[in-house]
Design a protein around this motif. Structure first.
Motif, short mmCIF file in Angstrom:
data_model
loop_
_atom_site.label_atom_id
_atom_site.label_comp_id
_atom_site.label_asym_id
_atom_site.label_seq_id
_atom_site.Cartn_x
_atom_site.Cartn_y
_atom_site.Cartn_z
N MET A 1 -22.79 16.36 -54.37
CA MET A 1 -21.85 15.26 -54.34
C MET A 1 -21.53 14.90 -52.90
N PHE A 2 -21.45 13.62 -52.62
CA PHE A 2 -21.19 13.14 -51.27
C PHE A 2 -20.02 12.18 -51.28
N ASP A 3 -19.26 12.20 -50.19
CA ASP A 3 -18.30 11.13 -49.92
C ASP A 3 -19.03 10.19 -48.98
N LEU A 4 -19.44 9.04 -49.49
CA LEU A 4 -20.20 8.09 -48.68
C LEU A 4 -19.25 7.32 -47.77
N LEU A 5 -19.63 7.20 -46.50
CA LEU A 5 -18.74 6.62 -45.50
C LEU A 5 -19.20 5.26 -44.99
N ALA A 6 -20.53 5.08 -44.78
CA ALA A 6 -21.00 3.85 -44.16
C ALA A 6 -22.51 3.71 -44.34
N TRP A 7 -23.00 2.49 -44.17
CA TRP A 7 -24.44 2.26 -44.12
C TRP A 7 -24.94 2.68 -42.74
N SER A 52 -7.78 22.13 -42.63
CA SER A 52 -7.19 22.76 -41.45
C SER A 52 -6.92 21.72 -40.37
N GLU A 53 -5.86 21.90 -39.59
CA GLU A 53 -5.56 21.00 -38.48
C GLU A 53 -6.65 21.04 -37.42
N LYS A 54 -7.35 22.16 -37.30
CA LYS A 54 -8.40 22.31 -36.29
C LYS A 54 -9.74 21.75 -36.75
N SER A 55 -9.85 21.35 -37.98
CA SER A 55 -11.11 20.83 -38.51
C SER A 55 -11.40 19.46 -37.92
N ARG A 56 -12.67 19.21 -37.65
CA ARG A 56 -13.05 17.89 -37.14
C ARG A 56 -13.23 16.94 -38.31
N HIS A 57 -12.94 15.68 -38.05
CA HIS A 57 -13.08 14.65 -39.06
C HIS A 57 -13.91 13.52 -38.48
N PRO A 58 -14.98 13.09 -39.16
CA PRO A 58 -15.82 12.03 -38.61
C PRO A 58 -15.07 10.71 -38.48
N VAL A 59 -15.34 10.01 -37.40
CA VAL A 59 -14.77 8.69 -37.18
C VAL A 59 -15.95 7.76 -36.91
N LEU A 60 -16.09 6.72 -37.72
CA LEU A 60 -17.20 5.78 -37.58
C LEU A 60 -16.68 4.47 -37.04
N THR A 61 -17.44 3.86 -36.12
CA THR A 61 -17.05 2.58 -35.53
C THR A 61 -18.24 1.63 -35.59
N PRO A 62 -18.00 0.33 -35.58
CA PRO A 62 -19.12 -0.61 -35.53
C PRO A 62 -19.84 -0.47 -34.19
N ARG A 63 -21.13 -0.67 -34.21
CA ARG A 63 -21.85 -0.59 -32.94
C ARG A 63 -21.99 -1.94 -32.30
#
Length: 63
Positions: A1-7, A52-63
């Motif tokens: 299972m995936f949480d899809l974020l972006a194309w 966790s507060e120390k966990s990284r979270h992906p951030v996606l931006t338009p290119r």
């Protein structure tokens, strides 16, 4: 299972999930997934505890 974020491009999506099997929902990584869902490649190390507060979270931006 995936949480899809972006194309990513015409053939792939970017998501957070497992490349293969994982022990629990918190052990996930950033992965590109083919549109049909058959091909998955892990791009980052697994996150052990995404709450966790120390966990990284992906951030996606338009290119």
């Amino acid at each position: 299972m995936f949480d899809l974020l972006a194309w990513a491009d015409d053939d792939r999506l970017i998501g957070v999930g497992c490349a293969g099997t994982c022990g629990n929902e918190f052990r996930n990584a950033l992965v590109p997934v083919s549109v049909d869902g058959r091909k998955v490649i892990r791009l980052s190390a697994y996150r052990e505890n995404s709450d966790s507060e120390k966990s990284r979270h992906p951030v996606l931006t338009p290119r």
